[in-house]
Design an enzyme around this catalytic site. Structure first.
Site, PDB file in Angstrom:
ATOM      1  N   GLY A  26       0.776  -1.225   0.000  1.00 21.91           N
ATOM      2  CA  GLY A  26       0.000   0.000   0.000  1.00 21.91           C
ATOM      3  C   GLY A  26       0.810   1.279   0.000  1.00 21.91           C
ATOM      4  N   CYS A  27       0.194   2.312   0.557  1.00 22.52           N
ATOM      5  CA  CYS A  27       0.766   3.657   0.504  1.00 22.52           C
ATOM      6  C   CYS A  27       2.083   3.769   1.268  1.00 22.52           C
ATOM      7  CB  CYS A  27      -0.229   4.660   1.068  1.00 22.52           C
ATOM      8  SG  CYS A  27      -1.792   4.741   0.154  1.00 22.52           S
ATOM      9  N   ALA A  28       2.336   2.874   2.210  1.00 23.01           N
ATOM     10  CA  ALA A  28       3.569   2.936   2.992  1.00 23.01           C
ATOM     11  C   ALA A  28       4.754   2.340   2.269  1.00 23.01           C
ATOM     12  CB  ALA A  28       3.379   2.218   4.333  1.00 23.01           C
ATOM     13  N   SER A  29       4.535   1.671   1.127  1.00 22.51           N
ATOM     14  CA  SER A  29       5.613   0.885   0.548  1.00 22.51           C
ATOM     15  C   SER A  29       6.707   1.721  -0.103  1.00 22.51           C
ATOM     16  CB  SER A  29       5.071  -0.149  -0.443  1.00 22.51           C
ATOM     17  OG  SER A  29       4.497   0.472  -1.574  1.00 22.51           O
ATOM     18  N   LEU A  76       1.590   6.030   5.722  1.00 22.43           N
ATOM     19  CA  LEU A  76       0.690   5.037   6.303  1.00 22.43           C
ATOM     20  C   LEU A  76       0.367   3.960   5.282  1.00 22.43           C
ATOM     21  CD1 LEU A  76      -1.848   7.543   7.900  1.00 22.43           C
ATOM     22  CD2 LEU A  76      -0.078   6.264   9.123  1.00 22.43           C
TER      23      LEU A  76
END
Length: 341
Positions: A133-136, A328
């Site tokens: 997701g967005c944290a990657s 996040l």
């Protein structure tokens, strides 16, 4: 041993740009609540890898994946070239490649395509960070950091590519409408070395709360990607940003007023507003995150790298300035790093 340094950072978007009003018209929402998700999002424009004249929200899963592959390689290649040009090095000098995406699946993955596109050396090492997701984007940065600590004479390349428009889904749920109102397409590439001038990465820290596992991610009804985005994320995400920021400051014996830049993932208007209150930040601290949200929307894993790029391009940083960078992601997690100019 020197810390890895971000010596170059390039970003790219599809050339096709939509206003929120145009995208609302395509989605065909008519009730005021869903319309409000688009019109009160803090977003003005978003880039999508589609043709305005011919796009219809009726693509098959095969068509979606083909568009992801074509668009991902195209904008990823452009971001990489911009980073290489900034760094003044060739693709053949890259020793380690980290790619990341959560909006499409390929085998072989994006890294293999970029190795071929740039004719990288046969001994280049690779890793793909998928479905985080967005944290990657932060996790990819962490992998490059770890590699350079082990091999300080190497050059590392991280590439985050997201074609979020290949995951659109139309149904009656409010969370789907929120996703359709904020996500967009973009790519970012960064080159790290252990001996260059740039933004030094002092260290990383993770915070994972698996109690919230079911609140964010993707589901695949009939094989089609559908974003799962609970309304609880705004409060949980901002609280985890606060907790992780405090832990980073504590580890490095810093006070909050010593942090010059807050490089926070532009997850959405509500998350940023709550994070500002929770952490106790001023409007100036969130100017770059809000700027990226306004101009590009949420590009998943690439977004936080876009925010860092805006800080760098602003020319406001001075040698020795510190920054906290946080994104996040599902799982549920907050991933952070301490930076020094």
């Amino acid at each position: 041993m020197p810390n890895p340094t971000i010596v170059a950072l390039g970003t790219a978007n599809p050339t096709t740009q939509f206003s929120q009003e145009e995208l609302l018209s395509l989605a065909s929402y008519t009730d005021e609540r869903r319309r409000g998700f688009f019109l009160h999002s803090g977003i003005e424009k978003r880039h999508m890898y589609v043709e305005k004249a011919t796009f219809r929200p009726t693509e098959t899963t095969d068509e979606l994946n083909a568009r992801f592959r074509k668009g991902g390689v195209e904008i990823g290649r452009l971001a990489i070239q911009r980073a290489l040009d900034q760094a003044g090095c060739s693709a053949q000098e890259i020793d380690f490649v980290v790619t990341t995406t959560c909006t499409g699946r390929l085998c072989p993955n994006l890294d293999a395509y970029f190795v071929r596109e740039f004719a990288m050396k046969e001994r280049v090492q690779r890793v793909h960070v998928g479905d985080m997701g967005c944290a990657s984007g932060m996790i990819a940065l962490q992998q490059a950091y770890n590699h350079l600590r082990a091999f300080p004479d190497h050059r590392a390349l991280i590439v985050s590519v997201e074609i979020c428009s290949s995951t659109y889904y139309l149904d009656d749920s409010l969370e789907t409408a929120v996703a359709n109102a904020i996500f967009a397409d973009g790519a970012a590439a960064a080159i790290l070395t252990s001996d260059g001038a740039g933004v030094e990465v002092l260290g990383h820290m993770s915070l994972v709360r698996s109690d919230y596992l079911d609140l964010m991610g993707f589901t695949y009804p009939s094989g089609r990607p559908r974003i799962l985005l609970s309304k609880e994320i705004r409060g949980i995400g901002s609280a985890m940003m606060k907790e992780l920021a405090a832990a980073i400051l504590d580890r490095y014996h810093l006070k909050q007023e010593e942090i010059r830049f807050w490089v926070l993932h532009s997850a959405g208007r509500g998350v940023l507003e709550r994070a500002q209150r929770e952490i106790g930040l001023g409007d100036a601290d969130l100017q770059f995150s809000r700027q990226v949200l306004r101009r590009f929307g949420n590009m998943s894993s690439a977004t936080v790298l876009f925010v860092l790029n805006e800080v760098i391009r602003s020319g406001q940083a001075s040698p020795g300035d510190l920054g906290v960078m946080i994104a996040l992601g599902p799982g549920f997690c907050a991933e952070g790093a301490l930076l020094r100019w």
